[in-house]
Design an enzyme around this catalytic site. Structure first.
Site, PDB file in Angstrom:
ATOM      1  N   HIS A   1       0.851  -1.196   0.000  1.00 19.93           N
ATOM      2  CA  HIS A   1       0.000   0.000   0.000  1.00 19.93           C
ATOM      3  C   HIS A   1       0.880   1.238   0.000  1.00 19.93           C
ATOM      4  O   HIS A   1       1.938   1.254   0.615  1.00 19.93           O
ATOM      5  CB  HIS A   1      -0.879   0.007   1.263  1.00 19.93           C
TER       6      HIS A   1
ATOM      7  N   ASP B   1     -15.433   1.697   6.750  1.00 18.61           N
ATOM      8  CA  ASP B   1     -14.418   2.683   6.345  1.00 18.61           C
ATOM      9  C   ASP B   1     -14.941   3.546   5.197  1.00 18.61           C
ATOM     10  O   ASP B   1     -14.710   4.750   5.160  1.00 18.61           O
ATOM     11  CB  ASP B   1     -13.113   1.994   5.923  1.00 18.61           C
TER      12      ASP B   1
ATOM     13  N   ARG C   1     -15.422  11.853   6.962  1.00 20.03           N
ATOM     14  CA  ARG C   1     -14.195  12.591   7.332  1.00 20.03           C
ATOM     15  C   ARG C   1     -13.859  13.631   6.275  1.00 20.03           C
ATOM     16  O   ARG C   1     -13.423  14.740   6.600  1.00 20.03           O
ATOM     17  CB  ARG C   1     -13.023  11.609   7.499  1.00 20.03           C
TER      18      ARG C   1
ATOM     19  N   SER D   1      -8.023   3.458   8.926  1.00 24.06           N
ATOM     20  CA  SER D   1      -8.697   3.375   7.628  1.00 24.06           C
ATOM     21  C   SER D   1      -7.875   2.509   6.661  1.00 24.06           C
ATOM     22  O   SER D   1      -8.401   1.587   6.019  1.00 24.06           O
ATOM     23  CB  SER D   1      -8.865   4.806   7.097  1.00 24.06           C
TER      24      SER D   1
ATOM     25  N   LYS E   1      -8.650  -1.865   5.414  1.00 25.13           N
ATOM     26  CA  LYS E   1      -8.753  -2.366   4.036  1.00 25.13           C
ATOM     27  C   LYS E   1      -7.622  -3.352   3.720  1.00 25.13           C
ATOM     28  O   LYS E   1      -7.829  -4.380   3.078  1.00 25.13           O
ATOM     29  CB  LYS E   1      -8.700  -1.189   3.051  1.00 25.13           C
TER      30      LYS E   1
HETATM   31  N1  URA Z   1      -5.999   6.593   2.628  1.00 22.51           N
HETATM   32  C1  URA Z   1      -6.958   5.850   3.243  1.00 22.51           C
HETATM   33  O1  URA Z   1      -7.271   4.751   2.824  1.00 22.51           O
HETATM   34  N2  URA Z   1      -7.542   6.356   4.321  1.00 22.51           N
HETATM   35  C2  URA Z   1      -7.232   7.557   4.828  1.00 22.51           C
HETATM   36  O2  URA Z   1      -7.802   7.939   5.835  1.00 22.51           O
HETATM   37  C3  URA Z   1      -6.234   8.325   4.180  1.00 22.51           C
HETATM   38  C4  URA Z   1      -5.629   7.810   3.076  1.00 22.51           C
END
Ligand code: URA
Length: 455
Positions: free
Chosen positions: A85, A164, A171, A186, A190
């Site tokens: 990621h 999320d 957010r 967050s 994932k």
């Molecule tokens: N990327 C994400 O998946 N979540 C966030 O809160 C910020 C960047």
């Protein structure tokens, strides 16, 4: 659940108290199923933003968001699966090169990617610039592809971390995105759902990143690794430079084209490829195909030189419905002609000293390569190419960048912004390391690039 008292819970966070695992889970569940309204969750998010969350709270929040959806089961896939990621940047086409590269070394990689938002690009938009490429795979197709070709890059289905999805949208409109524990929870909700056994995270740091300072990037890395440890998932976080765009192309198809060139062995010593090899070395070692990250980096060079990584990318494109001809002959893909050029100011003779990634990312959005709101569409061929980079020798009149767009209304303003993103010097500038440091549960290790030639 029945004893959940949202007002008390918000007040406790507002007053700086730590919330229990059970409270956070009940609150997130109630928000996901609609029992807790947006206004109460908004108040909580602002309290969390201002007071922070401790490590245990961040882990509980992650777990609650993860448990709101499916955790993809890849146990049918042999081997140690390793995910990747990036926290997001400008010109960040690393995944396009890394996923097939690592897969071609025998380490399976399953990746759920996102779309670009604001000045940062998204891997799904990039891949969809390949005619026919599908990013809406079902869980069964996703799993099948990892078994068949060792790598997949797909979009987040509605089944993965739905909490999320709802929280991130809230957010975004309540000025609570830039909270390190909220970002970490967050991301990890994932990533832990993807089905991998270990993770390598590219924590970007600098003007074009979410984390502008090294201190914040380090805190984010530490929070992400700690959440991984709570979930028995080994995580390596690499802190990489995002002051300057990665590569010489920014935009969806322009970046795919540059990624294909890298897979063909071009730009081998660029910061982009330093970062690719830095992450690949970790992934290959975590996946058991190398004894250590240094051996993994050597393998990464080998599969580029042998053509195996390019061939794996071709298979990935083909399997996901894309036209593999673009991999063999990228020039055949309908490129928009450059509609404008930006030049080095007259009288300049020396070097590019600096290039502001944020301004370049914003220019790419204005050209149509990105979106300001989630529902906008993107122009697949828009963006910037042939970017001069810090360290390049330049003189007055040279091309600094080429601009591509089909919506040229603001072209003069974009051209001026790109010119202003550059500064020049008479002597070559000091280059900062592309891969700055590495963090695991064992602590920080400061790093240097393998070599510093090229840009
Ligand atoms: N990327 C994400 O998946 N979540 C966030 O809160 C910020 C960047």
């Amino acid at each position: 659940m029945s004893d959940l008292n949202p007002v008390q819970l918000i007040a406790a966070k507002r007053d700086g108290q730590a919330l229990s695992d059970a409270d956070l889970k009940a609150f997130v569940d109630a928000y996901t199923n609609g029992t807790v309204p947006d206004y109460q969750m908004s108040a909580f998010l602002m309290a969390a933003y201002l007071q922070g969350l401790c490590a245990a709270e961040a882990a509980s929040l992650t777990e609650a968001m993860l448990a709101s959806g499916t955790r993809i089961d890849l146990s049918a896939v042999p081997g140690t699966k390793v995910g990747k990621h990036s926290t997001g940047g400008v010109g960040d086409k690393v995944s396009l090169i890394l996923v097939p590269l690592v897969a071609s070394c025998g380490v399976p990689v399953a990746k759920l990617s996102g779309r670009g938002l604001g000045h940062t690009g998204g891997t799904l938009d990039k891949l969809e610039s390949i005619p026919g490429f599908r990013t809406d795979l079902s869980v069964a197709q996703y799993r099948r592809q990892v078994i068949d070709i060792g790598g997949v890059i797909s979009g987040q289905t509605g089944e993965v971390a739905p909490a999320d999805k709802k929280l991130y949208a809230l957010r975004d409109v309540t000025a609570t995105v830039e909270s390190i524990p909220l970002i970490a929870a967050s991301i990890m909700s994932k990533k832990l759902a993807e089905g991998n056994d270990a993770l390598v995270l590219d924590v970007k740091c600098g003007r074009g990143a979410f984390m502008k300072t090294e201190a914040d990037a380090r805190t984010l890395a530490e929070t992400l690794v700690a959440i991984g440890a709570e979930h028995d998932t080994p995580v390596v976080a690499m802190m990489t430079n995002m002051d300057v765009p990665l590569g010489r192309a920014v935009g969806n198809w322009p970046e795919v084209r540059e990624a294909i060139a890298c897979l063909r062995g071009e730009h081998a010593e660029s910061p982009l490829m330093q970062i690719v090899r830095g992450l690949a070395g970790e992934m290959i070692a975590l996946g058991g195909a190398a004894d250590a990250p240094t051996d993994g980096r050597a393998k990464a060079r080998e599969v580029i030189e042998s053509g195996a990584a390019l061939e794996r990318f071709r298979r990935l494109v083909d399997t996901q419905g894309g036209d593999p001809a673009v991999v063999d002959d990228p020039a055949a893909r309908l490129d928009s002609a450059p509609v404008a050029e930006v030049h080095v100011p007259a009288g300049t003779d020396g070097y590019v000293a600096d290039l502001d990634a944020l301004s370049i990312g914003q220019a790419a959005v204005k050209l149509g390569a990105g979106r300001q709101t989630k529902d906008e569409s993107v122009d697949p061929v828009a963006g910037l190419t042939a970017l001069k980079k810090p360290g390049d020798a330049v003189s007055g009149g040279d091309v600094l960048a080429r601009l591509h767009t089909s919506a040229s209304s603001d072209l003069d303003a974009v051209r001026a912004a790109v010119r202003d993103a550059y500064s020049f010097s008479e002597t070559p500038p000091e280059q900062s390391a592309s891969v700055k440091a590495r963090y695991t549960v064992d602590g920080w290790e400061e790093l240097r690039d393998e070599s510093q030639d090229g840009v």
